[in-house]
Design a protein around this motif. Structure first.
Motif, mmCIF file in Angstrom:
data_model
loop_
_atom_site.group_PDB
_atom_site.id
_atom_site.type_symbol
_atom_site.label_atom_id
_atom_site.label_comp_id
_atom_site.label_asym_id
_atom_site.label_seq_id
_atom_site.Cartn_x
_atom_site.Cartn_y
_atom_site.Cartn_z
ATOM 1 N N ALA A 1 0.811 -1.222 0.000
ATOM 2 C CA ALA A 1 0.000 0.000 0.000
ATOM 3 C C ALA A 1 0.840 1.267 0.000
ATOM 4 C CB ALA A 1 -0.933 -0.003 1.210
ATOM 5 N N HIS A 2 1.979 1.244 0.679
ATOM 6 C CA HIS A 2 2.689 2.495 0.932
ATOM 7 C C HIS A 2 3.767 2.848 -0.082
ATOM 8 C CE1 HIS A 2 1.488 2.200 5.474
ATOM 9 N NE2 HIS A 2 0.484 2.549 4.690
ATOM 10 N N ARG A 3 4.043 1.959 -1.030
ATOM 11 C CA ARG A 3 5.038 2.360 -2.026
ATOM 12 C C ARG A 3 4.393 3.110 -3.194
ATOM 13 N NH1 ARG A 3 7.341 -3.260 -4.668
ATOM 14 N NH2 ARG A 3 5.363 -4.277 -5.181
ATOM 15 N N ALA A 4 3.153 3.481 -3.049
ATOM 16 C CA ALA A 4 2.469 4.318 -4.042
ATOM 17 C C ALA A 4 1.763 5.456 -3.308
ATOM 18 C CB ALA A 4 1.465 3.497 -4.840
ATOM 19 N N GLY A 5 1.466 6.531 -4.048
ATOM 20 C CA GLY A 5 0.715 7.650 -3.484
ATOM 21 C C GLY A 5 1.556 8.805 -2.990
ATOM 22 N N MET A 6 2.884 8.718 -3.136
ATOM 23 C CA MET A 6 3.731 9.815 -2.675
ATOM 24 C C MET A 6 3.597 11.018 -3.620
ATOM 25 S SD MET A 6 7.139 7.676 -1.599
ATOM 26 C CE MET A 6 6.990 6.128 -0.708
ATOM 27 N N PRO A 7 3.895 12.222 -3.132
ATOM 28 C CA PRO A 7 3.737 13.430 -3.961
ATOM 29 C C PRO A 7 4.541 13.373 -5.258
ATOM 30 C CG PRO A 7 3.936 14.046 -1.661
ATOM 31 C CD PRO A 7 4.222 12.570 -1.731
ATOM 32 N N ASP A 8 4.034 14.081 -6.262
ATOM 33 C CA ASP A 8 4.606 14.027 -7.609
ATOM 34 C C ASP A 8 5.995 14.638 -7.697
ATOM 35 O OD1 ASP A 8 2.235 12.931 -8.898
ATOM 36 O OD2 ASP A 8 1.325 14.880 -8.514
ATOM 37 N N LEU A 9 6.152 15.838 -7.113
ATOM 38 C CA LEU A 9 7.377 16.618 -7.304
ATOM 39 C C LEU A 9 8.139 16.781 -6.001
ATOM 40 C CD1 LEU A 9 5.935 19.569 -9.466
ATOM 41 C CD2 LEU A 9 6.774 17.348 -10.256
ATOM 42 N N ILE A 10 9.423 16.994 -6.139
ATOM 43 C CA ILE A 10 10.223 17.402 -4.986
ATOM 44 C C ILE A 10 11.069 18.594 -5.417
ATOM 45 C CG2 ILE A 10 12.169 15.819 -5.441
ATOM 46 C CD1 ILE A 10 12.251 15.444 -2.321
ATOM 47 N N ARG A 11 11.078 19.630 -4.566
ATOM 48 C CA ARG A 11 11.867 20.831 -4.856
ATOM 49 C C ARG A 11 12.918 20.980 -3.766
ATOM 50 N NH1 ARG A 11 9.421 26.813 -5.997
ATOM 51 N NH2 ARG A 11 8.374 26.466 -4.002
ATOM 52 N N PHE A 12 14.149 21.098 -4.189
ATOM 53 C CA PHE A 12 15.265 21.250 -3.257
ATOM 54 C C PHE A 12 15.696 22.708 -3.208
ATOM 55 C CE2 PHE A 12 15.970 16.861 -4.980
ATOM 56 C CZ PHE A 12 15.672 16.174 -3.812
ATOM 57 N N ASP A 13 16.062 23.158 -2.038
ATOM 58 C CA ASP A 13 16.730 24.456 -1.869
ATOM 59 C C ASP A 13 18.176 24.133 -1.509
ATOM 60 O OD1 ASP A 13 17.805 26.893 -0.863
ATOM 61 O OD2 ASP A 13 15.775 27.633 -0.504
ATOM 62 N N LEU A 14 19.052 24.262 -2.474
ATOM 63 C CA LEU A 14 20.433 23.809 -2.284
ATOM 64 C C LEU A 14 21.183 24.652 -1.272
ATOM 65 C CD1 LEU A 14 21.351 23.045 -6.012
ATOM 66 C CD2 LEU A 14 20.413 21.492 -4.285
ATOM 67 N N GLU B 1 2.307 17.748 -4.441
ATOM 68 C CA GLU B 1 1.353 16.925 -5.187
ATOM 69 C C GLU B 1 0.616 17.831 -6.162
ATOM 70 O OE1 GLU B 1 -0.659 13.940 -6.752
ATOM 71 O OE2 GLU B 1 0.800 13.609 -5.144
ATOM 72 N N VAL B 2 0.588 17.473 -7.430
ATOM 73 C CA VAL B 2 0.028 18.320 -8.474
ATOM 74 C C VAL B 2 -1.335 17.789 -8.907
ATOM 75 C CG1 VAL B 2 0.349 19.240 -10.800
ATOM 76 C CG2 VAL B 2 2.327 18.922 -9.291
ATOM 77 N N LYS B 3 -2.301 18.726 -8.988
ATOM 78 C CA LYS B 3 -3.634 18.376 -9.459
ATOM 79 C C LYS B 3 -4.063 19.358 -10.548
ATOM 80 C CE LYS B 3 -4.118 14.791 -7.118
ATOM 81 N NZ LYS B 3 -4.120 13.500 -7.835
ATOM 82 N N GLY B 4 -4.356 18.818 -11.715
ATOM 83 C CA GLY B 4 -4.821 19.647 -12.810
ATOM 84 C C GLY B 4 -6.290 19.974 -12.663
ATOM 85 N N PRO B 5 -6.831 20.766 -13.569
ATOM 86 C CA PRO B 5 -8.249 21.136 -13.507
ATOM 87 C C PRO B 5 -9.158 19.903 -13.475
ATOM 88 C CG PRO B 5 -7.103 22.467 -15.139
ATOM 89 C CD PRO B 5 -6.136 21.419 -14.697
ATOM 90 N N GLY B 6 -10.039 19.862 -12.478
ATOM 91 C CA GLY B 6 -10.982 18.759 -12.353
ATOM 92 C C GLY B 6 -10.429 17.520 -11.694
ATOM 93 N N ASP B 7 -9.144 17.499 -11.397
ATOM 94 C CA ASP B 7 -8.539 16.323 -10.767
ATOM 95 C C ASP B 7 -8.691 16.421 -9.257
ATOM 96 O OD1 ASP B 7 -7.240 13.953 -10.527
ATOM 97 O OD2 ASP B 7 -5.272 14.676 -11.155
ATOM 98 N N ARG B 8 -8.694 15.278 -8.587
ATOM 99 C CA ARG B 8 -8.824 15.286 -7.129
ATOM 100 C C ARG B 8 -7.829 14.312 -6.515
ATOM 101 N NH1 ARG B 8 -11.573 11.013 -4.953
ATOM 102 N NH2 ARG B 8 -12.622 9.606 -6.421
ATOM 103 N N LEU B 9 -7.618 14.480 -5.232
ATOM 104 C CA LEU B 9 -6.670 13.623 -4.519
ATOM 105 C C LEU B 9 -7.234 12.216 -4.370
ATOM 106 C CD1 LEU B 9 -5.600 16.144 -1.745
ATOM 107 C CD2 LEU B 9 -4.133 15.287 -3.575
ATOM 108 N N GLN B 10 -6.384 11.225 -4.634
ATOM 109 C CA GLN B 10 -6.754 9.828 -4.447
ATOM 110 C C GLN B 10 -6.518 9.426 -2.994
ATOM 111 O OE1 GLN B 10 -8.140 8.153 -7.143
ATOM 112 N NE2 GLN B 10 -7.990 10.219 -8.000
ATOM 113 N N ASP B 11 -7.137 8.307 -2.616
ATOM 114 C CA ASP B 11 -7.059 7.878 -1.222
ATOM 115 C C ASP B 11 -5.625 7.675 -0.755
ATOM 116 O OD1 ASP B 11 -9.766 7.994 -0.936
ATOM 117 O OD2 ASP B 11 -10.112 5.831 -0.990
ATOM 118 N N ASN B 12 -4.809 6.979 -1.559
ATOM 119 C CA ASN B 12 -3.439 6.725 -1.103
ATOM 120 C C ASN B 12 -2.627 8.012 -1.042
ATOM 121 O OD1 ASN B 12 -3.293 7.060 -3.875
ATOM 122 N ND2 ASN B 12 -1.997 5.273 -4.243
ATOM 123 N N GLN B 13 -2.945 8.982 -1.894
ATOM 124 C CA GLN B 13 -2.277 10.286 -1.832
ATOM 125 C C GLN B 13 -2.667 11.030 -0.559
ATOM 126 O OE1 GLN B 13 -3.694 11.862 -5.535
ATOM 127 N NE2 GLN B 13 -2.058 10.931 -6.753
#
Length: 555
Positions: A495-508, A517-529
């Motif tokens: 169950a836990h190796r899926a659903g992690m956020p899409d992007l990671i941003r580093f401040d070096l 986690e990115v959601k486009g128009p009309g998209d919604r968060l899934q349960d595992n997310q």
């Protein structure tokens, strides 16, 4: 314990009979480790095969490795084997191959080209696709007949491989599944696939009894029937009993039982669905059973099972599903409605971006919009955190425990999804995670990335983890957060190796990060997310949900 040198190694492709050498090595491996489980038929086959002339052995292996059981002589020509008839004769004498076997009209259509079909059927063959032509001829076709009777004007021999089921049984004993094929040897020799070399003891076998092998074959046959569309009500009685078999075979049976329940729901066969889910222990089956009871009009029974499950949930996912269903059932039954406490909403980022001229992933658009040299952004989804886990815990994952590895071509341990996976490796996992208490973890991950690059690991997607991303992650990710992520992953790998956020941003500059986690128009968060977002928020990990809208969309 057997050393890795005893493992069957792929034959060099410079040898024109490489495929035969590989098959011979596999038979030796099976004979060495499974001699006590071999049937008299299988033992006789191995002995007879090894006493055949080389060209006959090679031709049989060529046929075994190909799809299907029917072969035209013109398609069995191999320079290294020589004249097909001479190589085939010993196989026919043993009854392993039949010449001119009875075949159905459907099998005939699979063997012949359109020009050949026109030659055989003449004006009786209608125009159109093969499927249309075959359907038009079914009424006059009759039963199976030999190829020579179907096509007397095509002077060519046709052969049927009679030992395919027995050879599939041997393949199952070698790999522990029928998903893998003998081509694994070739792919390994080509370097397409690279596998970790694990010392395998004789105790590390896929099967411990002939009954285990029979169960595996029966489960495979049931799965094929499910994929071919057999109604769930017909398939459920064919599913073998759950009283025997190794733990991983039982897991395979439970998964198939769950899929039968799902198929029954699709067929609106709630009786069969309820029967399948009631006896199923696959994750999610109990929640599906609650839903089936509800749809069947048995709301009181559904609520009773739901409350029982919530008292001892199998996972976070089940709790989430059941809490969503509970208010609806309580309202229907006229009971006070219990709602789960609303979780703290994750921080949000709202972006209004130009709509792309051509279709493009919204995650990549946001990545490019937020990216800078000082704050690089990567599209990683589930692959970074799991990849770091796989590199750090490599030795634990590939520990030569009984039942974890039983042939040289494992992509990961066979017990990866077993409930006791982490418990069996507790000391090794604790040792690996202890490196997070100082700076050793960075050295270990860098070294594994270099030494093991390209080697199969169920957690490492090599194409998604390059040196730049790795170094930025080692620079910016705190060890305390890695420990939390890794521990959660081990609690429920499936169950836990899926659903992690899409992007990671580093401040070096500040050695910090945030996940998005990115959601486009009309998209919604899934349960595992949602579960991962709540986990991160609960542990003060920087995470946001980015909602994207298109500039000018309302104009």
């Amino acid at each position: 314990m057997d050393s890795t040198a005893a493992l069957p190694q792929p034959a060099p492709l410079t040898d024109p009979l490489y495929y035969l050498r590989n098959f011979q090595a596999a038979l030796g491996w099976i004979r060495q480790r499974y001699d006590d489980l071999l049937s008299d038929e299988a033992r006789a086959f191995i002995d007879s095969f090894l006493s055949l002339p080389g060209h006959a052995q090679a031709l049989l292996v060529r046929m075994i490795m190909r799809k299907g059981t029917l072969f035209r002589a013109s398609r069995l020509r191999y320079p290294e084997i020589g004249e097909t008839g001479q190589a085939m004769a010993p196989l026919i004498a043993l009854g392993w191959v039949t010449e001119n076997p009875p075949m159905t009209l459907a099998e005939l259509f699979e063997q012949l080209t359109q020009p050949e079909l026109r030659k055989v059927f003449g004006s009786r063959l209608p125009a159109g696709r093969k499927a249309t032509q075959q359907a038009a001829l079914e009424a006059e076709a009759g039963g199976p007949r030999p190829f020579s009777q179907w096509a007397p004007n095509l002077p060519e021999a046709l052969f049927a491989l009679e030992v395919k089921p027995l050879c599939d049984r041997l393949r199952l004993m070698f790999f522990g599944n029928l998903r893998q094929s003998w081509s694994e040897f070739v792919l390994a020799e080509l370097g397409v696939f690279r596998y970790e070399q694990v010392a395998i003891s004789r105790r590390s076998r896929a099967f411990s009894s002939p009954a285990d092998i029979e169960l595996a074959l029966q489960l495979h046959a049931c799965r094929l029937q499910l994929e071919q569309g057999l109604p769930a009500s017909d398939l459920l009685p064919l599913l073998p009993s759950g009283e025997a078999g190794t733990s991983w075979l039982q897991l395979r049976r439970q998964r198939l039982l769950f899929h039968i329940g799902q198929q029954a729901e699709k067929e609106s066969d709630l009786t069969t669905a309820a029967s399948a889910y009631r006896q199923c222990q696959w994750p999610g089956a109990r929640a599906r059973y609650v839903r089936v009871l509800e749809v069947s009009g048995r709301q009181a029974a559904a609520l009773a099972l739901l409350q029982q499950a919530l008292a001892a949930p199998e996972s976070e996912a089940e709790t989430q599903q059941l809490q969503r269903m509970r208010p609806r059932l309580q309202r229907y039954l006229g009971l006070p409605v219990q709602r789960a406490a609303a979780p703290q909403a994750p921080q949000q980022l709202v972006l209004n971006l130009p709509r792309p001229a051509t279709p493009q992933s919204v995650e990549l658009l946001v990545r490019d919009h937020l990216h800078s040299e000082a704050t690089p952004v990567h599209y990683v989804e589930n692959l970074l955190i799991t990849g770091l886990f796989g590199l750090l815990c490599w030795e634990a994952l590939f520990a030569p425990l009984p039942g974890a590895f039983f042939h040289p071509f494992h992509q990961g341990p066979a017990d990866l999804l077993q409930p006791d996976f982490a418990l069996r490796r507790k000391a090794l996992l604790e040792s690996a995670l202890a490196e997070l208490d100082d700076d050793r973890w960075r050295t270990t991950i860098r070294q594994r990335f270099a030494d093991k690059h390209g080697v199969h690991n169920p957690f490492v997607a090599w194409g998604a983890l390059d040196e730049t991303l790795l170094e930025q992650a080692l620079h910016c990710l705190p060890a305390a957060h890695l420990r939390l992520w890794f521990q959660r992953l081990l609690q429920d790998i499936r169950a836990h190796r899926a659903g992690m956020p899409d992007l990671i941003r580093f401040d070096l500059a500040t050695r910090s990060y945030e996940m998005i986690e990115v959601k486009g128009p009309g998209d919604r968060l899934q349960d595992n997310q949602l579960r991962w977002l709540r986990f991160c928020s609960a542990h003060q990990m920087p995470v946001r949900v980015c909602y994207v809208s298109w500039a000018g969309a309302d104009e």
